[in-house]
Enzyme design. Structure first.
Site, short mmCIF file in Angstrom:
data_model
loop_
_atom_site.label_atom_id
_atom_site.label_comp_id
_atom_site.label_asym_id
_atom_site.label_seq_id
_atom_site.Cartn_x
_atom_site.Cartn_y
_atom_site.Cartn_z
N ASP A 5 39.65 26.20 4.22
CA ASP A 5 40.36 25.70 3.04
C ASP A 5 41.08 26.82 2.31
O ASP A 5 42.25 26.68 1.90
CB ASP A 5 39.37 25.03 2.09
CG ASP A 5 38.77 23.76 2.65
OD1 ASP A 5 39.49 22.76 2.76
OD2 ASP A 5 37.58 23.78 3.01
N SER A 6 40.40 27.93 2.10
CA SER A 6 40.99 29.03 1.34
C SER A 6 42.18 29.63 2.06
O SER A 6 43.18 30.01 1.44
CB SER A 6 39.93 30.10 1.08
OG SER A 6 38.86 29.57 0.32
#
Length: 384
Positions: free
Chosen positions: A166-167
């Site tokens: 996600d990051s």
């Protein structure tokens, strides 16, 4: 004022990838208007909690204003359109097609705001046979090729202790937004940006594909080492501290041998050059491990520093907050947060700017706290 002062970003969606992109843009000075459903972003109650509130939330919600709109209500969808008409950027991470079903697709929004930049963050992108499938960061790490490399060959793949998929997608979303805003200066037009989680992870895999397709090598799980790269591993000190030593360049290795008091190792045919060290990685690690195991960490670090060898302890949170480098650069911030009894520690803004630094102006607000103000700012008359 930060470098993005004056840029208005509307954040739609929840959980991690989209909101982390919003956090990063807000850190750089953009005004972040987060539109949440009546129940709020699930991240408000995600992970470790204090008094029912997520300890992660003040960081990922920092610098954001909160507006509550229910997209199932046509009037509230119209209010969202009015807000977006005055924005520069929309970041959304709903499933592909969801915002279009609410009349918030790019064609509709850009008709009244042709300079709008819209970043779509999703598991598999906006098209292709799996576009409609649910995709989380963990799935992206698997399909992007990273999980196959994480862990030891005799055990199943391991996961990272953070939401890396996600990051990473959030970082690519910010990269795309900044590039699109720059291009808008030339054309006067906005555009859509399509960020797929699995593609963001795959973009990190260096020569993984070329090694297989051209070199005939399928890279796999190798524990704490990287095949062919030595020495670059974690070694134990006598006092239980673990130290990562990275001395895989020829000149670095020569200096490491001097630091160890064994300059002759640099001339040993097994270790004389990069390729030879890679071929004798286990033997070399055993020699370095034997040297470190007989000395306390401080003595090892002093010898490595004297000879200019990159090194670093394996840090816990306690090590991070005690480290003088973190302290000197004010990288750990402890800030008050609404409805939390104690200040919340979090990473400071990255990167640092010489003239227009980013900042943490506040640590998020209660759900919907800015609804009335935002509606007034954008000329929306509330009918619900």
């Amino acid at each position: 004022m930060g470098p993005l002062d004056g840029i208005v970003v509307v954040e739609l969606g929840g959980f991690i990838a989209g909101p982390f992109a919003g956090q990063l843009l807000g850190d750089l000075g953009a005004r972040i208007i987060k539109i949440e459903p009546p129940a709020g972003d699930p991240m408000r109650h995600w992970g470790v909690e204090q008094n029912g509130r997520s300890l992660w939330w003040p960081a990922i919600a920092r610098n954001k204003e909160s507006v509550v709109l229910d997209f199932h209500d046509p009037d509230q969808r119209t209010a969202a359109v009015s807000i977006i008409a005055g924005a520069d950027v929309v970041v959304e991470n709903f499933a592909p097609g969801r915002i279009a079903s609410w009349g918030l697709d790019y064609a509709t929004l850009s008709a009244g705001n042709p300079g709008l930049v819209m970043a779509h963050v999703s598991g598999f992108g906006q098209d292709g046979p799996r576009a409609a499938a649910r995709g989380f960061g963990s799935v992206a790490e698997a399909m992007g090729g990273l999980r196959a490399l994480a862990g030891y060959p005799d055990r199943p793949p391991v996961r990272y202790g953070v939401s890396l998929g996600d990051s990473t997608a959030a970082l690519f979303a910010v990269n795309g937004v900044l590039a699109a805003l720059h291009e808008r200066h030339r054309s006067g037009r906005g555009q859509e940006i399509d960020i797929a989680l699995y593609e963001s992870v795959f973009a990190l895999t260096e020569s993984l594909l070329a090694d297989w397709e051209v070199g005939g090598v399928t890279r796999s799980r190798t524990g704490s080492t990287l095949p062919g790269v030595a020495p670059s591993n974690v070694y134990p000190a006598a006092d239980g501290v673990e130290i990562l030593i990275a001395a895989n360049g020829d000149s670095l290795f020569t200096r490491l041998c001097a630091a160890m008091g064994c300059p002759e190792l640099a001339e040993d045919p097994r270790f004389a050059d990069h390729r030879s060290r890679g071929s004798h990685l286990a033997e070399l690690d055993d020699l370095i491990g034997a040297w470190t195991a007989g000395r306390p960490a401080a003595e090892i670090e002093a010898a490595l520093d004297e000879h200019g060898i990159p090194r670093g302890r394996i840090y816990t949170p306690a090590d991070i907050v005690a480290d003088e480098q973190y302290q000197a650069r004010e990288m750990v911030q402890r800030l008050p947060a609404a409805d939390y009894p104690d200040p919340i520690p979090m990473p400071n803004v990255v990167p640092k700017f010489s003239r227009t630094p980013g900042s943490i102006r506040h640590t998020g607000v209660p759900l919907g706290a800015d609804t009335g103000k935002i509606l007034a700012d954008f000329g929306v008359h509330r009918t619900w």
